[in-house]
Design an enzyme around this catalytic site. Structure first.
Site, PDB file in Angstrom:
ATOM      1  N   THR A 188       3.088  19.733   9.979  1.00  0.00           N
ATOM      2  CA  THR A 188       3.401  19.946   8.559  1.00  0.00           C
ATOM      3  C   THR A 188       2.253  20.670   7.856  1.00  0.00           C
ATOM      4  O   THR A 188       1.100  20.478   8.213  1.00  0.00           O
ATOM      5  CB  THR A 188       3.580  18.560   7.909  1.00  0.00           C
ATOM      6  N   GLY A 224       2.040  13.341   9.201  1.00  0.00           N
ATOM      7  CA  GLY A 224       1.983  12.288  10.216  1.00  0.00           C
ATOM      8  C   GLY A 224       3.358  11.695  10.448  1.00  0.00           C
ATOM      9  O   GLY A 224       4.377  12.330  10.145  1.00  0.00           O
TER      10      GLY A 224
HETATM   11  N1  ASP Z   1       5.345  13.942   8.185  1.00  0.00           N
HETATM   12  C1  ASP Z   1       6.296  14.793   8.820  1.00  0.00           C
HETATM   13  C2  ASP Z   1       7.582  14.044   9.003  1.00  0.00           C
HETATM   14  O1  ASP Z   1       7.549  12.873   9.322  1.00  0.00           O
HETATM   15  C3  ASP Z   1       5.853  15.305  10.150  1.00  0.00           C
HETATM   16  C4  ASP Z   1       4.546  16.039  10.146  1.00  0.00           C
HETATM   17  O2  ASP Z   1       3.648  15.691   9.374  1.00  0.00           O
HETATM   18  O3  ASP Z   1       4.416  17.002  10.901  1.00  0.00           O
HETATM   19  O4  ASP Z   1       8.605  14.645   8.866  1.00  0.00           O
END
Ligand code: ASP
Length: 337
Positions: A202, A254
């Site tokens: 992300t 996360g």
């Molecule tokens: N937080 C994001 C999710 O759970 C994933 C990520 O941070 O890459 O969709």
């Protein structure tokens, strides 16, 4: 008597002018922080070439936002443009290069919050919007709503004149292979080992502008092999994104389910507001004590209304960068760096 009234009036006007000038007086500690995701990012698994690509992409994205702030632009403009650059880079899990769901296409989530007005906008499960963060901002500015989902979000973005692309645009070979690998090993969506080994990619940005206004934004493809139109924390105000001029601006990355359950981004701001914690204390408490103790993992970036920053993670690494008002640039990948 007339003279006294006249003088009082003059004093009142000058007092108000001073107040206005004070309010407009630019602050000198503006700043910007970005992340490109957290996770099992280990030096031994990273080629020199890949590492350089990430460092260059982070530098490019943050410098664009910093330039905007330096020239008197707003934190909103800086957050949008820095995130747009990361969305357009196939390296990160957002926009082009977003991870693929169990059906092999990208479903995009994003959110934005303005710390001055507490206005916010978000989109989730979009499949055609080239730059999801820009759509989240449009939801905030031009709709009476806070979050739009799926085809509704796509239609709204199109009506707002944002760039619409074929869903294939987002798909890269790297993410296709990633999905194949995950599906081959039959990753169990309830298995914590599967989530803990994920590389969350992300992207997010938080900024404080010269007018003392904070803003935060987050944009993602979510989790590889996600099913049932799963929505993560990134588009949820208070979990993935939060900004309030009273305290700070936060963007998370996360294992999203844990960030939703701990209302992570809001909690950092609340700990500062109600408990007077410093930004790094609040970020560490939420990431390590609250999320970590529950079994979740990830990281956050945050900046407070004085320009102090936190870049906290309980994973091996988090792609991240910070620039302060003097233009000092820090780009980091691994936790111990
Ligand atoms: N937080 C994001 C999710 O759970 C994933 C990520 O941070 O890459 O969709």
């Amino acid at each position: 008597m007339k003279k006294i009234v006249f003088i009082s009036l003059l004093m009142l006007i000058s007092c108000n002018e001073n107040k206005l000038n004070n309010e407009k007086k630019p602050i000198d500690n503006f700043g910007i922080v970005i992340h490109g995701g957290a996770g099992t990012i280990l030096k031994e698994n990273m080629s020199q070439e890949m590492e350089t690509q990430y460092r260059n992409a982070l530098s490019k994205a943050i410098k664009v936002g910093h330039e905007i702030l330096k020239n008197g632009g707003t934190s909103q403009q800086a957050v949008e443009k820095s995130i747009n650059i990361m969305e357009d880079s196939p390296l990160f899990n957002s926009g082009k290069g977003a991870v693929l769901n169990s059906d092999g296409y990208a479903e995009l989530d994003a959110s934005f919050m303005d710390g001055k007005t507490l206005n916010a906008g978000a989109i989730s499960g979009a499949t055609k919007i080239k730059n999801p963060i820009s759509a989240a901002i449009k939801v905030m500015e031009n709709s009476p709503h806070v979050m739009l989902s799926s085809s509704g979000a796509d239609t709204f973005a199109q009506e707002e004149g944002l760039e619409i692309v074929n869903p294939d645009y987002f798909i890269t070979e790297r993410r296709k292979k990633n999905l194949e690998r995950v599906q081959k090993i039959g990753a169990n969506l309830n298995d914590s080992k599967f989530y803990k080994s994920q590389l969350y990619g992300t992207v997010g940005c938080v900024a404080l502008d010269k007018y003392g206004n904070l803003a935060a934004g987050t944009s993602t493809g979510g989790m590889t092999n996600k099913k049932w139109n799963r929505i993560g924390d990134a588009p949820i105000i208070g979990a993935g994104t939060y900004a309030n001029n009273l305290t700070c601006a936060v963007s998370s990355t996360g294992w999203g389910e844990y960030f939703i359950r701990t209302v992570a981004a809001f909690d950092i701001a609340a700990l500062m507001e109600y408990k007077n914690l410093k930004i790094n204390e609040a970020a560490s408490l939420v990431i390590n004590d609250k999320i970590g103790r529950l079994g979740g993992n990830g990281g956050v970036i945050a900046i407070d209304n004085k320009g102090n920053v936190a870049m906290e993670m309980n994973t091996a690494g988090m792609y991240r960068a910070h620039m302060n008002s003097e233009g000092k640039l820090e780009v980091k990948i691994y936790k111990e760096e």
